[in-house]
Design a protein around this motif. Structure first.
Motif, PDB file in Angstrom:
ATOM      1  N   LYS A 160       3.143   4.124 -54.721  1.00 11.17           N
ATOM      2  CA  LYS A 160       3.921   4.343 -53.494  1.00 11.17           C
ATOM      3  C   LYS A 160       4.861   5.539 -53.592  1.00 11.17           C
ATOM      4  N   LEU A 161       4.748   6.294 -54.667  1.00 10.41           N
ATOM      5  CA  LEU A 161       5.602   7.463 -54.836  1.00 10.41           C
ATOM      6  C   LEU A 161       5.336   8.472 -53.707  1.00 10.41           C
ATOM      7  N   ARG A 162       6.419   9.019 -53.181  1.00  9.48           N
ATOM      8  CA  ARG A 162       6.302  10.036 -52.137  1.00  9.48           C
ATOM      9  C   ARG A 162       6.752  11.383 -52.702  1.00  9.48           C
ATOM     10  N   GLU A 163       5.925  12.370 -52.485  1.00  8.37           N
ATOM     11  CA  GLU A 163       6.225  13.701 -53.015  1.00  8.37           C
ATOM     12  C   GLU A 163       7.311  14.367 -52.176  1.00  8.37           C
ATOM     13  N   ARG A 164       8.303  14.949 -52.850  1.00  9.30           N
ATOM     14  CA  ARG A 164       9.350  15.691 -52.153  1.00  9.30           C
ATOM     15  C   ARG A 164       8.861  17.114 -51.880  1.00  9.30           C
ATOM     16  N   PRO A 165       9.125  17.644 -50.706  1.00  4.69           N
ATOM     17  CA  PRO A 165       8.731  19.036 -50.444  1.00  4.69           C
ATOM     18  C   PRO A 165       9.614  19.999 -51.217  1.00  4.69           C
ATOM     19  N   LEU A 166       9.058  21.151 -51.521  1.00  2.51           N
ATOM     20  CA  LEU A 166       9.820  22.203 -52.177  1.00  2.51           C
ATOM     21  C   LEU A 166      10.473  23.090 -51.119  1.00  2.51           C
ATOM     22  N   GLU A 167      11.659  23.572 -51.436  1.00  2.00           N
ATOM     23  CA  GLU A 167      12.265  24.603 -50.604  1.00  2.00           C
ATOM     24  C   GLU A 167      11.493  25.907 -50.825  1.00  2.00           C
ATOM     25  N   PRO A 168      11.427  26.771 -49.808  1.00  2.00           N
ATOM     26  CA  PRO A 168      10.698  28.042 -49.976  1.00  2.00           C
ATOM     27  C   PRO A 168      11.149  28.844 -51.191  1.00  2.00           C
ATOM     28  N   VAL A 169      12.449  28.858 -51.457  1.00  2.00           N
ATOM     29  CA  VAL A 169      12.948  29.602 -52.611  1.00  2.00           C
ATOM     30  C   VAL A 169      12.433  28.995 -53.911  1.00  2.00           C
ATOM     31  N   GLN A 170      12.432  27.656 -53.975  1.00  2.00           N
ATOM     32  CA  GLN A 170      11.905  26.985 -55.169  1.00  2.00           C
ATOM     33  C   GLN A 170      10.447  27.366 -55.391  1.00  2.00           C
ATOM     34  N   ARG A 171       9.680  27.329 -54.294  1.00  2.00           N
ATOM     35  CA  ARG A 171       8.250  27.632 -54.411  1.00  2.00           C
ATOM     36  C   ARG A 171       8.050  29.052 -54.939  1.00  2.00           C
ATOM     37  N   GLU A 172       8.794  29.986 -54.401  1.00  2.00           N
ATOM     38  CA  GLU A 172       8.666  31.374 -54.837  1.00  2.00           C
ATOM     39  C   GLU A 172       9.027  31.520 -56.319  1.00  2.00           C
ATOM     40  N   GLN A 173      10.065  30.793 -56.748  1.00  2.00           N
ATOM     41  CA  GLN A 173      10.472  30.872 -58.154  1.00  2.00           C
ATOM     42  C   GLN A 173       9.388  30.316 -59.069  1.00  2.00           C
ATOM     43  N   ALA A 225      10.490  18.323 -59.743  1.00  2.00           N
ATOM     44  CA  ALA A 225      11.018  18.791 -58.465  1.00  2.00           C
ATOM     45  C   ALA A 225      10.294  18.148 -57.285  1.00  2.00           C
ATOM     46  N   ARG A 226       9.032  17.788 -57.474  1.00  2.00           N
ATOM     47  CA  ARG A 226       8.269  17.154 -56.393  1.00  2.00           C
ATOM     48  C   ARG A 226       8.481  15.655 -56.313  1.00  2.00           C
ATOM     49  N   GLY A 227       9.305  15.094 -57.218  1.00  2.00           N
ATOM     50  CA  GLY A 227       9.635  13.677 -57.123  1.00  2.00           C
ATOM     51  C   GLY A 227       8.963  12.784 -58.136  1.00  2.00           C
ATOM     52  N   PHE A 228       8.195  13.372 -59.061  1.00  2.00           N
ATOM     53  CA  PHE A 228       7.587  12.585 -60.123  1.00  2.00           C
ATOM     54  C   PHE A 228       8.618  12.327 -61.221  1.00  2.00           C
ATOM     55  N   PRO A 229       8.378  11.383 -62.106  1.00  2.00           N
ATOM     56  CA  PRO A 229       9.326  11.133 -63.199  1.00  2.00           C
ATOM     57  C   PRO A 229       9.671  12.410 -63.938  1.00  2.00           C
ATOM     58  N   ASP A 230      10.867  12.454 -64.488  1.00  2.00           N
ATOM     59  CA  ASP A 230      11.363  13.640 -65.172  1.00  2.00           C
ATOM     60  C   ASP A 230      10.448  14.027 -66.330  1.00  2.00           C
ATOM     61  N   GLY A 231      10.364  15.344 -66.593  1.00  2.00           N
ATOM     62  CA  GLY A 231       9.491  15.831 -67.653  1.00  2.00           C
ATOM     63  C   GLY A 231       9.854  15.337 -69.030  1.00  2.00           C
ATOM     64  N   GLY A 232      11.117  14.868 -69.202  1.00  2.00           N
ATOM     65  CA  GLY A 232      11.506  14.289 -70.484  1.00  2.00           C
ATOM     66  C   GLY A 232      10.782  12.988 -70.770  1.00  2.00           C
ATOM     67  N   GLN A 233      10.217  12.376 -69.733  1.00  2.00           N
ATOM     68  CA  GLN A 233       9.401  11.162 -69.883  1.00  2.00           C
ATOM     69  C   GLN A 233       7.937  11.554 -69.682  1.00  2.00           C
ATOM     70  N   TYR A 234       7.417  12.347 -70.600  1.00  2.00           N
ATOM     71  CA  TYR A 234       6.098  12.945 -70.400  1.00  2.00           C
ATOM     72  C   TYR A 234       5.025  11.912 -70.072  1.00  2.00           C
ATOM     73  N   GLU A 235       4.930  10.847 -70.856  1.00  2.00           N
ATOM     74  CA  GLU A 235       3.856   9.874 -70.646  1.00  2.00           C
ATOM     75  C   GLU A 235       3.940   9.242 -69.261  1.00  2.00           C
ATOM     76  N   GLU A 236       5.160   8.922 -68.826  1.00  2.00           N
ATOM     77  CA  GLU A 236       5.334   8.307 -67.512  1.00  2.00           C
ATOM     78  C   GLU A 236       5.049   9.330 -66.410  1.00  2.00           C
ATOM     79  N   GLN A 237       5.472  10.574 -66.635  1.00  2.00           N
ATOM     80  CA  GLN A 237       5.194  11.613 -65.652  1.00  2.00           C
ATOM     81  C   GLN A 237       3.690  11.832 -65.525  1.00  2.00           C
ATOM     82  N   LEU A 238       3.006  11.870 -66.666  1.00  2.00           N
ATOM     83  CA  LEU A 238       1.560  12.067 -66.651  1.00  2.00           C
ATOM     84  C   LEU A 238       0.860  10.907 -65.944  1.00  2.00           C
ATOM     85  N   ALA A 239       1.326   9.682 -66.194  1.00  2.00           N
ATOM     86  CA  ALA A 239       0.723   8.515 -65.542  1.00  2.00           C
ATOM     87  C   ALA A 239       0.865   8.606 -64.030  1.00  2.00           C
ATOM     88  N   ALA A 240       2.068   9.000 -63.563  1.00  2.00           N
ATOM     89  CA  ALA A 240       2.289   9.122 -62.119  1.00  2.00           C
ATOM     90  C   ALA A 240       1.420  10.227 -61.528  1.00  2.00           C
TER      91      ALA A 240
END
Length: 225
Positions: free
Chosen positions: A66-79, A112-127
């Motif tokens: 049920k995770l919902r992806e957060r949109p990126l701001e245009p500046v974030q996307r460009e970066q 930035a898109r709303g997935f688990p933080d990169g410090g939790q690699y396994e959980e982020q990868l699962a999501a």
């Protein structure tokens, strides 16, 4: 009378078993359709035990479906796009550094898109595997290579195999595969429709905004070339 009762009980048990088996088969087909190549990887990781693999994938779906992806701001996307382009350009002279940067970049972008933080690699990868099953393996590959580089540096290893043409080609292929996930995650917010990501179409082109996939044009790099 007793015989009839026993027969009726047996019929009920058989019907229940068939219904459960039918639901299990349907569930397996649904998981295979949703996870695609991740389904096969899970089965392989469990040494062919389909039931164990399906339990793992079902747990992932329950945690992150049920995770919902957060949109990126245009500046974030460009970066993010500028950083990925820089990593691609750096690959020719320093493949290992480029792969490490790709690993960091995907972790930050997913966060930035709303997935688990990169410090939790396994959980982020699962999501990510729930919502971007077709392309998540590229992230897994660059992360594995980046971690191996860190471990080698910590142990003071200077393996020639780590710098040879075969290793460089593996890194190039990992970057190409990871780019598909990057493009999925960096796509413009207008493509999001407000539904949970798992309900959106998983398969997307391996490039964003009609731009060519730059890494396909990478020349193969080897020491001394």
């Amino acid at each position: 009378m007793i015989v009839l009762i026993v027969i009726a009980a047996v019929v009920v048990l058989i019907a229940a078993a068939l219904a459960l088996r039918g639901r299990g088969a349907t569930g397996g087909r649904d998981l295979r359709r949703r996870f695609g190549p991740e389904y096969d990887r899970a089965v392989a990781r469990h040494d062919g035990d389909t039931k164990a693999a399906e339990r793992e994938l079902t747990e992932r779906l329950e945690r992150h479906g049920k995770l919902r992806e957060r949109p990126l701001e245009p500046v974030q996307r460009e970066q993010f796009e500028a950083r990925w382009t820089a990593a691609q350009e750096r690959f020719v002279d320093s493949p290992q550094d480029a792969v490490s940067e790709a690993d960091r970049l995907l972790a930050e972008l997913a966060g930035a898109r709303g997935f688990p933080d990169g410090g939790q690699y396994e959980e982020q990868l699962a999501a990510l595997s729930v919502h971007h099953a077709d392309h998540v393996h590229g992230y897994r590959r660059v992360h594995r290579i980046a971690r191996a580089q860190v471990s080698g540096a910590q142990e003071g290893r200077t393996d020639a195999a780590q710098d040879g043409p075969a290793a460089t080609e593996e890194m190039r292929e990992a970057m190409v595969e990871a780019r598909a996930l990057f493009d999925d995650l960096v796509r413009p917010a207008r493509e999001d429709d407000g539904r949970p990501v798992a309900e959106q179409k998983t398969r997307r082109p391996a490039h964003a905004g009609g731009r060519p996939h730059l890494l396909w044009g990478f020349r193969r790099h080897a020491k001394g070339s």
